[in-house]
Motif scaffolding. Structure first.
Motif, short mmCIF file in Angstrom:
data_model
loop_
_atom_site.label_atom_id
_atom_site.label_comp_id
_atom_site.label_asym_id
_atom_site.label_seq_id
_atom_site.Cartn_x
_atom_site.Cartn_y
_atom_site.Cartn_z
N MET A 154 0.65 -1.48 0.23
CA MET A 154 -0.12 0.19 0.39
C MET A 154 0.69 1.13 -0.22
O MET A 154 0.73 2.44 -0.59
N VAL A 155 2.09 1.63 0.38
CA VAL A 155 3.39 2.43 0.84
C VAL A 155 3.26 2.58 -1.54
O VAL A 155 2.96 4.24 -1.14
N LEU A 156 3.51 1.80 -2.08
CA LEU A 156 4.02 2.22 -2.85
C LEU A 156 2.87 2.65 -4.07
O LEU A 156 2.50 3.30 -4.69
N GLU A 157 1.42 1.92 -3.77
CA GLU A 157 0.54 1.96 -4.46
C GLU A 157 -0.41 3.31 -4.41
O GLU A 157 -0.57 4.40 -4.85
N LYS A 158 -0.61 3.85 -3.23
CA LYS A 158 -1.23 5.08 -2.66
C LYS A 158 -0.49 5.97 -3.10
O LYS A 158 -1.39 7.17 -3.92
N PRO A 159 0.53 6.35 -2.94
CA PRO A 159 1.24 7.73 -4.03
C PRO A 159 1.42 7.23 -5.06
O PRO A 159 0.81 8.80 -5.81
N SER A 160 1.19 6.49 -6.37
CA SER A 160 1.23 6.18 -7.57
C SER A 160 -0.29 6.93 -7.81
O SER A 160 -0.60 7.54 -8.76
N LEU A 161 -1.22 6.57 -6.97
CA LEU A 161 -2.42 6.05 -7.18
C LEU A 161 -3.01 8.03 -7.31
O LEU A 161 -3.80 8.50 -8.11
N ASP A 162 -2.93 8.09 -6.21
CA ASP A 162 -2.79 9.91 -5.41
C ASP A 162 -2.95 10.16 -7.03
O ASP A 162 -3.11 11.34 -7.20
N TYR A 163 -1.14 10.58 -7.23
CA TYR A 163 -0.33 11.83 -8.21
C TYR A 163 -1.36 11.55 -9.93
O TYR A 163 -1.12 12.77 -10.29
N LEU A 164 -1.84 10.45 -9.84
CA LEU A 164 -2.61 10.16 -10.37
C LEU A 164 -4.30 10.87 -10.92
O LEU A 164 -4.89 10.72 -11.45
N GLY A 165 -4.85 10.86 -9.70
CA GLY A 165 -6.29 10.64 -9.52
C GLY A 165 -6.47 9.96 -9.89
O GLY A 165 -7.75 9.86 -9.93
N LEU A 166 -6.41 8.54 -9.23
CA LEU A 166 -7.12 6.95 -9.53
C LEU A 166 -7.57 6.69 -8.40
O LEU A 166 -6.81 7.43 -7.84
N SER A 167 -8.50 5.90 -8.32
CA SER A 167 -9.25 5.41 -6.92
C SER A 167 -8.07 4.10 -6.54
O SER A 167 -7.27 3.53 -7.62
N PRO A 168 -8.49 4.20 -5.01
CA PRO A 168 -7.89 2.74 -5.02
C PRO A 168 -8.33 1.79 -5.13
O PRO A 168 -7.09 0.34 -5.32
N GLU A 169 -9.84 1.46 -6.39
CA GLU A 169 -9.38 0.49 -7.00
C GLU A 169 -9.19 0.26 -8.51
O GLU A 169 -9.82 -0.40 -8.82
N TYR A 170 -8.32 1.20 -8.88
CA TYR A 170 -7.91 0.87 -10.11
C TYR A 170 -6.69 -0.05 -10.66
O TYR A 170 -6.53 -0.85 -9.89
N HIS A 171 -7.17 -0.78 -11.55
CA HIS A 171 -7.36 -2.01 -12.07
C HIS A 171 -6.43 -1.76 -13.79
O HIS A 171 -6.93 -0.85 -14.59
N PRO A 172 -5.20 -1.91 -13.53
CA PRO A 172 -3.80 -3.10 -13.30
C PRO A 172 -3.90 -2.17 -11.49
O PRO A 172 -3.06 -0.99 -11.82
N SER A 173 -2.76 -2.53 -10.74
CA SER A 173 -3.14 -2.03 -9.64
C SER A 173 -1.43 -1.82 -9.30
O SER A 173 -0.39 -3.04 -10.05
#
Length: 213
Positions: free
Chosen positions: A1-20
């Motif tokens: 989650m530490v890696l996932e959240k910054p990338s998704l937040d930067y791109l404005g994507l939801s936590p459910e975005y796929h591909p993860s």
């Protein structure tokens, strides 16, 4: 989650975005690599290998453009020392290293005073040449079973030694660049290439090479 959240937040994507970016980072990077800044992309070096990242067209394009710049680490002398198992030339190993050691002794040791370095240069050069030759022998013995090693071809009667060496050098340089592009070289800093968006400038090369299937 530490890696996932910054990338998704930067791109404005939801936590459910796929591909993860956490469970399928290569697929995620295929889509989003060019939209992420280098400081976030560096995190993906810890969960992907250079070989895995070769599946990403943008990464392969960057590596290709990098090789076309003829960087020092991929030039013949340096590359042959770093990846000797790809070299199939026939000359004795360690010659350049021995010559460098002799040159140092002759020109730098005691300011090159001849009476002090007459035999020292030859002695040190011989030691360095043998050390390099032994290093390569150890690499051959320790290589994993089935690992690719360039084999020496039998020369035809018409082929001169110079022609054989030129051909061996061309083959070696091609293998080094090919191995680099596909993430197969050890002791190579792939991060500085894979995450460098300045290498995206050559769009003509990108259109010509490695288009995604």
């Amino acid at each position: 989650m530490v890696l996932e959240k910054p990338s998704l937040d930067y791109l404005g994507l939801s936590p459910e975005y796929h591909p993860s970016p956490r469970t399928d980072p290569i697929s995620f990077l295929k889509i989003n690599l060019t939209n992420l800044p280098p400081h976030l992309l560096l995190h993906y070096s810890s969960i992907t290998t250079p070989k895995q990242r070769a599946a990403i067209p943008t990464v392969r394009n960057r590596r290709l453009i990098f090789t076309n710049q003829n960087p020092p680490e991929l030039q013949f002398i340096s590359a042959r020392k770093t990846w000797p198992l790809l070299w199939k030339g026939r000359e004795r190993r360690g010659i350049e290293e021995g010559a460098e050691e002799r040159d140092w002794a002759e020109n730098n040791f005691l300011q090159g005073a001849k009476k002090h370095v007459g035999k020292l240069a030859s002695l040190l050069g011989g030691y360095e040449e043998e050390r390099e030759a032994e290093r390569i022998r150890v690499l051959y013995r320790e290589r994993p079973a089935g690992e690719f090693v360039a084999e020496e071809d039998e020369e035809s009667d018409e082929e001169t030694e110079e022609e054989a060496q030129d051909e061996a050098r061309e083959t070696f340089e091609y293998l080094v660049r090919e191995h680099f592009i596909y993430g197969l070289l050890e002791d190579m800093d792939y991060d500085k290439v894979d995450w460098d968006d300045t290498l995206d400038d050559d769009r003509e090369a990108e259109d010509q090479w490695f288009n995604e299937d």
